[in-house]
Design a protein around this motif. Sequence first.
Motif, PDB file in Angstrom:
ATOM      1  N   ARG A 174      -3.336   4.252   1.516  1.00  0.00           N
ATOM      2  CA  ARG A 174      -2.231   4.477   0.590  1.00  0.00           C
ATOM      3  C   ARG A 174      -1.056   5.156   1.276  1.00  0.00           C
ATOM      4  O   ARG A 174       0.108   4.826   1.026  1.00  0.00           O
ATOM      5  CB  ARG A 174      -2.713   5.332  -0.595  1.00  0.00           C
ATOM      6  N   LEU A 175      -1.345   6.059   2.169  1.00  0.00           N
ATOM      7  CA  LEU A 175      -0.288   6.742   2.914  1.00  0.00           C
ATOM      8  C   LEU A 175       0.472   5.742   3.794  1.00  0.00           C
ATOM      9  O   LEU A 175       1.704   5.805   3.899  1.00  0.00           O
ATOM     10  CB  LEU A 175      -0.900   7.855   3.762  1.00  0.00           C
ATOM     11  N   LEU A 176      -0.240   4.825   4.399  1.00  0.00           N
ATOM     12  CA  LEU A 176       0.415   3.788   5.198  1.00  0.00           C
ATOM     13  C   LEU A 176       1.341   2.939   4.333  1.00  0.00           C
ATOM     14  O   LEU A 176       2.448   2.579   4.749  1.00  0.00           O
ATOM     15  CB  LEU A 176      -0.627   2.901   5.870  1.00  0.00           C
ATOM     16  N   GLN A 177       0.884   2.614   3.145  1.00  0.00           N
ATOM     17  CA  GLN A 177       1.713   1.811   2.241  1.00  0.00           C
ATOM     18  C   GLN A 177       2.965   2.565   1.820  1.00  0.00           C
ATOM     19  O   GLN A 177       4.058   1.990   1.748  1.00  0.00           O
ATOM     20  CB  GLN A 177       0.892   1.407   1.015  1.00  0.00           C
ATOM     21  N   GLN A 178       2.814   3.849   1.568  1.00  0.00           N
ATOM     22  CA  GLN A 178       3.958   4.642   1.101  1.00  0.00           C
ATOM     23  C   GLN A 178       5.062   4.717   2.141  1.00  0.00           C
ATOM     24  O   GLN A 178       6.240   4.806   1.793  1.00  0.00           O
ATOM     25  CB  GLN A 178       3.482   6.052   0.739  1.00  0.00           C
ATOM     26  N   HIS A 179       4.716   4.696   3.411  1.00  0.00           N
ATOM     27  CA  HIS A 179       5.704   4.865   4.474  1.00  0.00           C
ATOM     28  C   HIS A 179       5.903   3.595   5.301  1.00  0.00           C
ATOM     29  O   HIS A 179       6.444   3.653   6.405  1.00  0.00           O
ATOM     30  CB  HIS A 179       5.278   6.026   5.381  1.00  0.00           C
ATOM     31  N   ALA A 180       5.484   2.467   4.750  1.00  0.00           N
ATOM     32  CA  ALA A 180       5.524   1.219   5.516  1.00  0.00           C
ATOM     33  C   ALA A 180       6.937   0.870   5.976  1.00  0.00           C
ATOM     34  O   ALA A 180       7.125   0.361   7.093  1.00  0.00           O
ATOM     35  CB  ALA A 180       4.945   0.082   4.679  1.00  0.00           C
ATOM     36  N   ARG A 181       7.939   1.141   5.171  1.00  0.00           N
ATOM     37  CA  ARG A 181       9.306   0.754   5.545  1.00  0.00           C
ATOM     38  C   ARG A 181       9.841   1.579   6.707  1.00  0.00           C
ATOM     39  O   ARG A 181      10.754   1.138   7.404  1.00  0.00           O
ATOM     40  CB  ARG A 181      10.236   0.900   4.345  1.00  0.00           C
ATOM     41  N   GLU A 182       9.280   2.757   6.910  1.00  0.00           N
ATOM     42  CA  GLU A 182       9.742   3.624   8.000  1.00  0.00           C
ATOM     43  C   GLU A 182       8.928   3.448   9.264  1.00  0.00           C
ATOM     44  O   GLU A 182       9.240   4.039  10.301  1.00  0.00           O
ATOM     45  CB  GLU A 182       9.645   5.094   7.560  1.00  0.00           C
TER      46      GLU A 182
END
Length: 209
Positions: A174-182
């Motif tokens: 979930r953390l990876l998904q939250q910051h995927a754009r960065e």
Amino acid sequence: MSPQPSPGPVAGVLLAAGRGTRMGQPKQLVHLRGVPLVRHAALALAGGGFDVLLAVIPPGAVGEGVQAALADLPFTFAVNSAPARGLAGSFRVAAAALPAGVAAAHFALADMPRLTPGVHARLLAAFRETGAPLVLAEYGDPDTAGVRAPPHLFRADLFAALRVLPDADHGPRRLLQQHAREAVTLRLPADLLTDVDTPEDLARLEGEA
């Protein structure tokens, strides 16, 4: 304003506390080409250029065996006292054990023996160059869709989130998904994405030696 590339120390973290239920025995200590499986991963990580090396291990005899297998390498060790609760617990233990002042932590798994020091060094260099909050690996041939899998590098401002990962997440998905754009994502050859879960996996790799 984007963050400036960070010159701070970066930790290489080996997650080696899994139970190996599909292997039928602790897979960290099974031998591949005469060497404990965990040592293959540890040697690659140790050659990646990290400033600090940390291994998360299970309690008891298996953890002691991992420490013995890595005794000549500059790892410190943190014990995941409840490995049955899943991978998220190992991330929590690692994030809590990291020394103060590290700029990022790069997480690798103990059962991916095809990864090389050069792979780890590429992710580290990408962080040094960009200061991105995440540097991710994606495996696949040029004309195929990629598969995202470890190693993953997390900037220090994400450590607090790693320390409270819920078991239900089975890791930092979930953390990876939250910051995927960065994130900065590096494409790696598909054949590097090989993990050892079963005796058949181990036998196949032995046959390729």
